[in-house]
Write a protein that holds these residues in place. Structure first.
Motif, PDB file in Angstrom:
ATOM      1  N   ASP A  63       9.869-127.745 -99.037  1.00  0.00           N
ATOM      2  CA  ASP A  63       8.452-127.440 -99.175  1.00  0.00           C
ATOM      3  C   ASP A  63       8.149-126.671-100.454  1.00  0.00           C
ATOM      4  O   ASP A  63       7.163-126.945-101.138  1.00  0.00           O
ATOM      5  N   ARG A  64       9.012-125.713-100.798  1.00  0.00           N
ATOM      6  CA  ARG A  64       8.813-124.942-102.035  1.00  0.00           C
ATOM      7  C   ARG A  64       8.979-125.833-103.268  1.00  0.00           C
ATOM      8  O   ARG A  64       8.234-125.706-104.236  1.00  0.00           O
ATOM      9  N   MET A  65       9.985-126.698-103.228  1.00  0.00           N
ATOM     10  CA  MET A  65      10.176-127.637-104.345  1.00  0.00           C
ATOM     11  C   MET A  65       8.930-128.490-104.511  1.00  0.00           C
ATOM     12  O   MET A  65       8.453-128.702-105.631  1.00  0.00           O
ATOM     13  N   GLN A  66       8.392-128.967-103.400  1.00  0.00           N
ATOM     14  CA  GLN A  66       7.194-129.797-103.448  1.00  0.00           C
ATOM     15  C   GLN A  66       6.012-129.019-104.026  1.00  0.00           C
ATOM     16  O   GLN A  66       5.259-129.535-104.852  1.00  0.00           O
ATOM     17  N   GLU A  67       5.859-127.760-103.613  1.00  0.00           N
ATOM     18  CA  GLU A  67       4.769-126.927-104.134  1.00  0.00           C
ATOM     19  C   GLU A  67       4.857-126.777-105.649  1.00  0.00           C
ATOM     20  O   GLU A  67       3.861-126.912-106.357  1.00  0.00           O
ATOM     21  N   VAL A  68       6.049-126.482-106.145  1.00  0.00           N
ATOM     22  CA  VAL A  68       6.237-126.311-107.583  1.00  0.00           C
ATOM     23  C   VAL A  68       5.897-127.606-108.318  1.00  0.00           C
ATOM     24  O   VAL A  68       5.171-127.600-109.320  1.00  0.00           O
ATOM     25  N   LEU A  69       6.394-128.718-107.824  1.00  0.00           N
ATOM     26  CA  LEU A  69       6.159-129.998-108.491  1.00  0.00           C
ATOM     27  C   LEU A  69       4.713-130.458-108.383  1.00  0.00           C
ATOM     28  O   LEU A  69       4.231-131.200-109.240  1.00  0.00           O
ATOM     29  N   GLU A  70       3.996-130.006-107.373  1.00  0.00           N
ATOM     30  CA  GLU A  70       2.570-130.335-107.245  1.00  0.00           C
ATOM     31  C   GLU A  70       1.722-129.477-108.175  1.00  0.00           C
ATOM     32  O   GLU A  70       0.610-129.857-108.529  1.00  0.00           O
ATOM     33  N   ASP A  71       2.231-128.303-108.572  1.00  0.00           N
ATOM     34  CA  ASP A  71       1.490-127.400-109.450  1.00  0.00           C
ATOM     35  C   ASP A  71       1.631-127.755-110.926  1.00  0.00           C
ATOM     36  O   ASP A  71       0.969-127.167-111.762  1.00  0.00           O
ATOM     37  N   ILE A  72       2.507-128.675-111.256  1.00  0.00           N
ATOM     38  CA  ILE A  72       2.732-129.075-112.644  1.00  0.00           C
ATOM     39  C   ILE A  72       2.241-130.505-112.818  1.00  0.00           C
ATOM     40  O   ILE A  72       2.686-131.414-112.124  1.00  0.00           O
ATOM     41  N   SER A  73       1.317-130.694-113.743  1.00  0.00           N
ATOM     42  CA  SER A  73       0.783-132.035-113.982  1.00  0.00           C
ATOM     43  C   SER A  73       1.533-132.711-115.123  1.00  0.00           C
ATOM     44  O   SER A  73       2.250-132.062-115.891  1.00  0.00           O
ATOM     45  N   LEU A  74       1.331-133.993-115.231  1.00  0.00           N
ATOM     46  CA  LEU A  74       1.902-134.744-116.346  1.00  0.00           C
ATOM     47  C   LEU A  74       1.376-134.184-117.664  1.00  0.00           C
ATOM     48  O   LEU A  74       2.114-134.039-118.636  1.00  0.00           O
ATOM     49  N   GLU A  75       0.117-133.820-117.695  1.00  0.00           N
ATOM     50  CA  GLU A  75      -0.473-133.227-118.901  1.00  0.00           C
ATOM     51  C   GLU A  75       0.224-131.917-119.268  1.00  0.00           C
ATOM     52  O   GLU A  75       0.487-131.652-120.440  1.00  0.00           O
ATOM     53  N   ASP A  76       0.547-131.098-118.247  1.00  0.00           N
ATOM     54  CA  ASP A  76       1.289-129.858-118.497  1.00  0.00           C
ATOM     55  C   ASP A  76       2.623-130.158-119.163  1.00  0.00           C
ATOM     56  O   ASP A  76       3.028-129.468-120.097  1.00  0.00           O
ATOM     57  N   MET A  77       3.325-131.162-118.672  1.00  0.00           N
ATOM     58  CA  MET A  77       4.621-131.529-119.234  1.00  0.00           C
ATOM     59  C   MET A  77       4.482-131.987-120.682  1.00  0.00           C
ATOM     60  O   MET A  77       5.290-131.621-121.538  1.00  0.00           O
ATOM     61  N   ILE A  78       3.460-132.773-120.955  1.00  0.00           N
ATOM     62  CA  ILE A  78       3.229-133.256-122.325  1.00  0.00           C
ATOM     63  C   ILE A  78       2.930-132.083-123.246  1.00  0.00           C
ATOM     64  O   ILE A  78       3.478-131.987-124.350  1.00  0.00           O
ATOM     65  N   THR A  79       2.079-131.173-122.787  1.00  0.00           N
ATOM     66  CA  THR A  79       1.722-129.995-123.581  1.00  0.00           C
ATOM     67  C   THR A  79       2.951-129.136-123.862  1.00  0.00           C
ATOM     68  O   THR A  79       3.148-128.682-124.996  1.00  0.00           O
TER      69      THR A  79
END
Length: 86
Positions: A63-79
């Motif tokens: 559940d925590r892993m899912q929360e972290v991955l839901e809080d990061i968008s593709l745009e965040d990764m690109i930035t």
């Protein structure tokens, strides 16, 4: 497929959580096999889940892993990648 293959985004990058991408490519997040949706032959992945002492820990981790991955968008990764290159 092929040299010009790839994926087309259905939403803007800021609206696509990294968790969705990982699940689309890899399947459900499960740190241990017993948390996967189904076992190999369509039955529950673990017949001993009701008495399992560690299942709750693995569920919290998933559940925590899912929360972290839901809080990061593709745009965040690109930035983040663009900032690293600057």
């Amino acid at each position: 497929r092929g040299a010009r293959g790839g994926y087309t985004l259905g939403k803007p990058p800021g609206q696509i959580p990294i968790g969705d991408i990982i699940q689309a490519l890899e399947g459900p997040l499960a740190p241990v096999e017993c948390l996967s949706e189904r076992g190999e032959e369509g039955s529950p992945a673990c017949s001993r889940q009701k008495g399992c002492l560690t299942r709750g820990i693995w569920e919290k981790l998933r559940d925590r892993m899912q929360e972290v991955l839901e809080d990061i968008s593709l745009e965040d990764m690109i930035t983040l990648e663009q900032e690293k290159e600057s």
